[in-house]
Design a protein around this motif. Structure first.
Motif, mmCIF file in Angstrom:
data_model
loop_
_atom_site.group_PDB
_atom_site.id
_atom_site.type_symbol
_atom_site.label_atom_id
_atom_site.label_comp_id
_atom_site.label_asym_id
_atom_site.label_seq_id
_atom_site.Cartn_x
_atom_site.Cartn_y
_atom_site.Cartn_z
ATOM 1 N N THR A 6 41.482 42.249 42.588
ATOM 2 C CA THR A 6 40.210 40.788 42.674
ATOM 3 C C THR A 6 39.929 40.650 40.347
ATOM 4 O O THR A 6 40.443 41.657 40.091
ATOM 5 C CB THR A 6 38.749 41.427 42.926
ATOM 6 O OG1 THR A 6 38.950 43.279 42.153
ATOM 7 C CG2 THR A 6 39.776 42.935 44.314
ATOM 8 N N ALA A 26 37.213 41.580 39.678
ATOM 9 C CA ALA A 26 36.738 42.588 39.089
ATOM 10 C C ALA A 26 37.836 44.095 37.619
ATOM 11 O O ALA A 26 37.385 44.899 37.286
ATOM 12 C CB ALA A 26 35.611 43.683 39.674
ATOM 13 N N ASN A 27 39.961 44.516 38.843
ATOM 14 C CA ASN A 27 40.077 45.280 38.154
ATOM 15 C C ASN A 27 41.213 44.282 37.715
ATOM 16 O O ASN A 27 42.749 44.987 37.419
ATOM 17 C CB ASN A 27 40.886 46.060 39.408
ATOM 18 C CG ASN A 27 41.449 45.117 40.747
ATOM 19 O OD1 ASN A 27 41.938 43.545 40.676
ATOM 20 N ND2 ASN A 27 41.523 45.890 41.847
#
Length: 264
Positions: free
Chosen positions: A93, A95-96
């Motif tokens: 994602t 976010a990562n």
């Protein structure tokens, strides 16, 4: 989801096992698996080279939402595509993505040693143990290239290069050439593996969860396959003095996807 997903793979292959593990982990359905037998050099067949000029596995073939045929030939991109089209929970994602990309790129750029350590030997003793397995595999590839050379002379230079390198390794295994350069190459690759194992040990000790970056992610899919191959070629040496890596490998081995991918 794109239609007509087709994955070209070879079960013993390190890199082809990464998307297979992801498919098992996310229970992705409606994928056709096509085996490309590397022991017969089928990844160099004229038909396969048209799909993947890099002559690697995996290759993911599908038709996108616009009706265009897509061919992805990099295992990292293949996995990102499969994760995207298979829906939640996503393992890659926004976010990562940065930390996953940095770690996986380091693995592929600086610790891409699983195949090298498997096919080479580091000592006379290892050479004697592996000789029959490795020479048999390599001779099958030689036979494949010789056949394809007659079928597709436009690839002659490619086949000749592969034949020369492979016959050289066979000569080292069969006593017709000095194996010392192979032993030295094997030692260098092991040093690269050790550096990556130590980095992974440190990251796992810092992790706030059971996996490399806390929650299970695409980084763990790549790492599990990498550790599986490392365990195959160097066994307990990978885990000595690395309690975090040892515990991590036990955890990922216990996941149903591991057994589904490797039958263990």
């Amino acid at each position: 989801m794109p239609s007509q997903l087709k994955l070209y793979t070879f079960p013993p292959s390190l890199y082809a096992s990464i998307p297979r593990l992801l498919i098992a982990e996310k229970s992705i359905k409606d994928i056709e698996f096509v085996t490309i037998d590397l022991s017969k050099a089928e990844n160099f067949s004229p038909d396969y080279l048209k799909k993947n000029p890099k002559h690697t596995v995996p290759t993911l073939e599908f038709t996108d939402e616009n009706g265009k045929q897509v061919l992805e030939t990099d295992s990292t991109i293949v996995c990102k595509e499969l994760d995207k089209v298979s829906g939640a929970p996503h393992l890659y994602t926004a976010a990562n993505a940065a930390e996953i990309d940095a770690y996986v790129n380091d693995m592929h750029d600086n610790a891409d040693v699983g195949n090298g350590l498997f096919f080479t030997s580091g000592s006379e003793g290892e050479l004697a143990k592996k000789k029959d397995l490795i020479v048999g595999f390599l001779q099958g590839r030689v036979n494949g290239w010789e056949t394809y050379s007659k079928q597709a002379p436009e690839y002659q230079a490619l086949y000749d290069g592969q034949l020369k390198a492979t016959r050289g390794m066979i000569a080292q295994y069969t006593g017709q050439a000095d194996p010392k350069p192979m032993f030295e190459a094997n030692a260098h690759m092991w040093k690269q593996a050790v550096a990556f194992l130590d980095k992974t040990e440190a990251l796992l000790k810092q992790s706030k969860g059971d996996f490399i970056f806390g929650d299970y992610s695409l980084a763990d899919v790549h790492l599990t396959a990498w550790l599986y191959r490392q365990n195959l070629v160097r066994g307990q040496e990978n885990f000595e003095g690395r309690p975090a890596v040892t515990a991590y490998y036990e955890r990922v081995k216990a996941r149903p996807s591991f057994k589904e991918t490797w039958g263990q």
